[in-house]
Design an enzyme around this catalytic site. Structure first.
Site, PDB file in Angstrom:
ATOM      1  N   PHE A  59      -2.041  19.492  86.299  1.00 23.05           N
ATOM      2  CA  PHE A  59      -3.370  19.759  86.847  1.00 23.05           C
ATOM      3  C   PHE A  59      -4.200  18.487  86.726  1.00 23.05           C
ATOM      4  O   PHE A  59      -4.350  17.930  85.637  1.00 23.05           O
ATOM      5  CB  PHE A  59      -4.057  20.890  86.079  1.00 23.05           C
ATOM      6  CG  PHE A  59      -5.461  21.162  86.554  1.00 23.05           C
ATOM      7  CD1 PHE A  59      -5.683  21.817  87.756  1.00 23.05           C
ATOM      8  CD2 PHE A  59      -6.550  20.759  85.805  1.00 23.05           C
ATOM      9  CE1 PHE A  59      -6.978  22.060  88.200  1.00 23.05           C
ATOM     10  CE2 PHE A  59      -7.851  20.999  86.246  1.00 23.05           C
ATOM     11  CZ  PHE A  59      -8.057  21.655  87.444  1.00 23.05           C
ATOM     12  N   ASP A  67      -3.114  10.642  82.822  1.00 21.93           N
ATOM     13  CA  ASP A  67      -4.310  11.483  82.872  1.00 21.93           C
ATOM     14  C   ASP A  67      -4.624  11.956  81.448  1.00 21.93           C
ATOM     15  O   ASP A  67      -3.975  12.866  80.920  1.00 21.93           O
ATOM     16  CB  ASP A  67      -4.043  12.675  83.798  1.00 21.93           C
ATOM     17  CG  ASP A  67      -5.233  13.625  83.905  1.00 21.93           C
ATOM     18  OD1 ASP A  67      -6.126  13.570  83.044  1.00 21.93           O
ATOM     19  OD2 ASP A  67      -5.241  14.449  84.847  1.00 21.93           O
ATOM     20  N   LYS A  85     -14.118  14.701  79.781  1.00 18.56           N
ATOM     21  CA  LYS A  85     -14.213  15.775  78.794  1.00 18.56           C
ATOM     22  C   LYS A  85     -14.762  15.322  77.440  1.00 18.56           C
ATOM     23  O   LYS A  85     -15.948  15.086  77.288  1.00 18.56           O
ATOM     24  CB  LYS A  85     -12.861  16.480  78.647  1.00 18.56           C
ATOM     25  CG  LYS A  85     -12.512  17.397  79.824  1.00 18.56           C
ATOM     26  CD  LYS A  85     -11.252  18.189  79.550  1.00 18.56           C
ATOM     27  CE  LYS A  85     -10.879  19.110  80.694  1.00 18.56           C
ATOM     28  NZ  LYS A  85     -11.730  20.302  80.793  1.00 18.56           N
TER      29      LYS A  85
END
Length: 385
Positions: free
Chosen positions: A125, A209, A238
């Site tokens: 994702f 990522d 994040k």
């Protein structure tokens, strides 16, 4: 609100440390931290002070100007990632935007015109914008939005598949070192080292990522560091902002020379408010030894869960304070709801996995409370089977 999300689990009104309170006065132990965002927990004095100080001074100026907070954060990211003086940093507002920048970086690794492919992993994702969704290996998320940007091949997460697909037509391989949304799935042993060797051999970029795994969450500043490799680029977001929206792309070595003026940008990206807060958050993580705390508390968390001896727990996955509780039955949603009833926030990553991503500040008291509440939730669900 747009119908893009399910019914809210609760209406939250305030937070303190690793706890949040709803509008009815109920307090919950927060072991999701805004999906691995709130590194310092809620209302941490360092976070509050950074927001207050910078908001009262300079919040936004556009990317026509430099500011001290953006330069300081770029320097810090280059240092803790190992990119060093040859590294470059681009700032956006989210993980999806960071992965869009990474996708475009991959397209720029094509000086001869033959590198038309990007490899990504099945079940990975990378975001919900059209470009980051094209990288995402989850058909259920993609199908409604086809046709997506092309040139992406999704491959299984095996070294054999990587060896079969990597050649001189590949511009980049992008991957998550731990697939959080897929159930906190780790890559096979040796995968990152093999990926580094193969991409270097074929002239492709290795882009990692680190949106969910970065900022100390796995017990290293970035998860790729567990493997002892140096990628060509990483994406971050994040936990770096600790609750304020920010994302970024960090490049290493020759990849730092691929972008040129005007090829990418963001009006809000790198604004002094978000970068000042992110720099303060990372500084506090470093000062307080929270990277080391994530490693230590993550090991203790696994021992606590397995020590409950529940017939519903099959095992544990992940690193540091990004943990997946593998379940013996597809009851993750039921278990998540039972945890809420017990005053604990966790996440059903899929039908058979509970994701745990608490603030990096947790200690003995929070682990004791978690063990009690999660144990009660497990017992409640087990009693219905």
């Amino acid at each position: 609100m747009m119908k893009t999300l399910g019914s809210p689990l609760a209406k939250l009104v305030r937070g303190e440390g690793a706890r949040v309170q709803d509008d009815e006065g109920t307090w919950y132990l927060d072991f999701l931290a805004g999906i691995a965002v709130n590194s310092l927990g809620h209302a941490h004095p360092v976070f509050v002070d950074a927001v207050t100080r910078q908001a009262s001074r300079l919040a936004h100026v556009s990317n026509y100007f430099a500011t001290d907070p953006a330069l300081a954060l770029a320097d810090r990211l280059a240092r803790i990632s190992g990119a060093g003086e040859a590294g470059r940093v681009w700032f956006g507002n989210s993980g999806a935007e960071a992965n869009e920048a990474a996708f475009k970086l991959a397209r720029l690794n094509n000086s001869g015109g033959a590198r038309t492919r990007v490899l990504a992993l099945v079940d990975a994702f990378h975001g919900r914008t059209m470009g980051s969704l094209a990288l995402t290996g989850k058909p259920a998320m993609r199908d409604a939005f086809e046709p997506l940007p092309g040139g992406v091949t999704h491959i299984p997460s095996t070294i054999e598949a990587l060896e079969a697909e990597l050649d001189e037509s590949v511009a980049a391989l992008i991957l998550e070192p731990i697939k959080g949304e897929a159930g906190v799935l780790e890559l096979p042993e040796g995968y990152l080292r093999a990926a580094r060797d193969l991409t270097r051999r074929h002239g492709a970029l290795l882009i990692v990522d680190e949106v969910q795994t970065g900022a100390g969450r796995t017990g290293e500043w970035f998860a790729f560091q567990h493997a002892g490799i140096v990628p060509d680029a990483i994406t971050v977001a994040k936990g770096m902002g600790g609750g304020i929206p920010i994302g970024g792309l960090v490049t290493f070595g020759h990849a730092s020379d691929l972008y040129s003026r005007g090829q990418h940008g963001s009006t809000y990206g790198g604004n002094p408010l978000s970068t000042a807060v992110a720099d303060a958050v990372l500084a506090e993580i470093e000062r307080a030894g929270l990277v080391e705390n994530a490693a230590r508390r993550g090991a203790e968390l696994r021992e606590r869960v397995l020590g409950l001896g529940s017939p519903l727990v099959a095992g544990m996955r992940g690193r540091g304070l990004l943990a997946g509780v593998a379940l013996t039955e597809p009851v993750a949603s039921e278990l998540s709801a039972a945890a809420m009833q017990a005053g604990l926030i966790v996440n059903a990553a899929n039908d058979s996995t509970i994701r745990l991503a608490p603030p990096l500040i947790i200690g003995d008291a929070e682990l004791d409370e978690f063990t009690d509440r999660f144990g009660r939730a497990l017992d409640a669900v087990a009693a219905t089977r």
